[in-house]
Write a protein that holds these residues in place. Sequence first.
Motif, short mmCIF file in Angstrom:
data_model
loop_
_atom_site.label_atom_id
_atom_site.label_comp_id
_atom_site.label_asym_id
_atom_site.label_seq_id
_atom_site.Cartn_x
_atom_site.Cartn_y
_atom_site.Cartn_z
N HIS A 7 0.62 -1.38 0.03
CA HIS A 7 -0.05 0.16 0.16
C HIS A 7 0.82 1.33 0.01
O HIS A 7 0.59 2.13 -0.69
CB HIS A 7 -0.82 0.05 1.00
N GLY B 256 -0.45 3.01 -3.01
CA GLY B 256 -1.66 3.30 -2.21
C GLY B 256 -2.26 4.42 -3.07
O GLY B 256 -3.45 4.69 -3.16
N PRO C 231 -7.57 -10.27 -0.57
CA PRO C 231 -6.62 -9.63 -0.27
C PRO C 231 -5.29 -10.11 -0.51
O PRO C 231 -4.30 -9.34 -0.70
CB PRO C 231 -6.98 -8.89 1.01
N TRP D 62 -9.59 -4.95 -1.99
CA TRP D 62 -9.83 -4.51 -0.27
C TRP D 62 -10.77 -5.05 0.33
O TRP D 62 -11.75 -4.56 1.13
CB TRP D 62 -10.27 -2.87 -0.52
N GLN E 77 -14.24 -2.49 -5.27
CA GLN E 77 -13.21 -3.65 -5.56
C GLN E 77 -12.68 -3.57 -6.91
O GLN E 77 -11.34 -3.74 -7.07
CB GLN E 77 -13.79 -5.02 -5.35
N VAL F 276 -10.32 -0.63 -7.18
CA VAL F 276 -8.96 -0.99 -6.70
C VAL F 276 -8.15 -1.89 -7.28
O VAL F 276 -6.78 -1.89 -7.64
CB VAL F 276 -9.20 -1.74 -5.20
#
Length: 372
Positions: free
Chosen positions: A12, A16, A188, A195, A239, A242
């Motif tokens: 992350h 991130g 994950p 996430w 999701q 991400v």
Amino acid sequence: MIVPLLDLRAQHRAVGEAVLRGALEVVESQAFILGRPVEELEARVAELSRAAHGVGVATGTDALLLPLRALDLEPGDEVVTVPFTFFATAGAVHNAGARAVFVDVDPDTYNMDVSRIEAAITPRTRAIIPVHLFGQMAAVESVLAVAGKHGLAVIEDAAQSIGARRRVEGEWRMAGEMGTAASLSFFPTKNLGGWGDGGMVVTSDRRLADRVRLLRTHGGLKMYYHEEVGTNSRLDALQAAVLLAKLPFLAGWSAARRENAAWYDRELAGVEGVRTPVTDPCNEHIFHQYVIAAERRDELQAHLKAAGVGTGVYYPRPLHLQKCFEYLGYREGAFPVAEAASRRVLALPVYPELTEAQREHVVASIREFYGA
Ligand SMILES: Cc1ncc(COP(=O)(O)O)c(C=O)c1O
């Protein structure tokens, strides 16, 4: 020094910002269910897997269950798979209304021992699920040869092997490319992880893709009109956003895992008591897990824990010996390779952000244990 088995916070820190940007777009749109990010992810993951279609679902477990449900299995129908895998593989067979029939695994790769499939096939067999365990593909071309002879579907359990590939007759073939369908997980901790929960079915069979799409929205594409009884198994837009942001990093992450694995292979080569993982020469491994076979495994694990090194046992009890599968009638000794593996396997930290000092500490701690 602390070396966790997996350090998602390190990931992350590196990516991130991009991930948060993608997530924020979804938050600002307030469109959380399916929609554009899911469709884009489906297209990208299908392309990566060299399959024509991707269907995003809620979990990797559902990515196994829904294609099995699409086979319209009847009570007494059988699905051949392996006992040395995560529970979901056989759990999905049970929940689809069929009976799991196990065949033992190969002692080198822990993937399905394809020489044993034929003997497990009966007139009730409908499908075979090879699992691409720890990040390398099973010999899917051999599975397909047997399946073709008997008219069976092949569902690749590729939950741990997104982007893995295998050379078949001189050509690279992707995990998910050759089977009737393949199941991916975005849990994950996976090489491509969200996430939260997430999964995808990839397939080049248009009718199968349409059927899974129907099943994931309660068996109907038009609101409040239902062709059949399905379930709610949609992939969240959040999701998907991400995962879309992380996808460009996946190949680099898997290469870094391979580099760590090659380093461990060299450094652990002479350590008596440790067998480093075996990669089938046809495979390009993505090292979802780097799994050694260790003498006095549990003592080694405790020693490493005391030294600050996280490890994992995947899996301590093969599925044919699980209480819930007693009804299948298997006894201890039925699958000696899987049973021996469950006593010896130990996963070491292999995640991409592992530092040289960390991996040196892992090896030094193992050497110390065996007095090497
Ligand atoms: C081999 C295998 N199959 C299926 C699954 C199920 O995926 P999920 O946890 O996303 O439901 C997993 C994930 O842990 C897995 O490792």
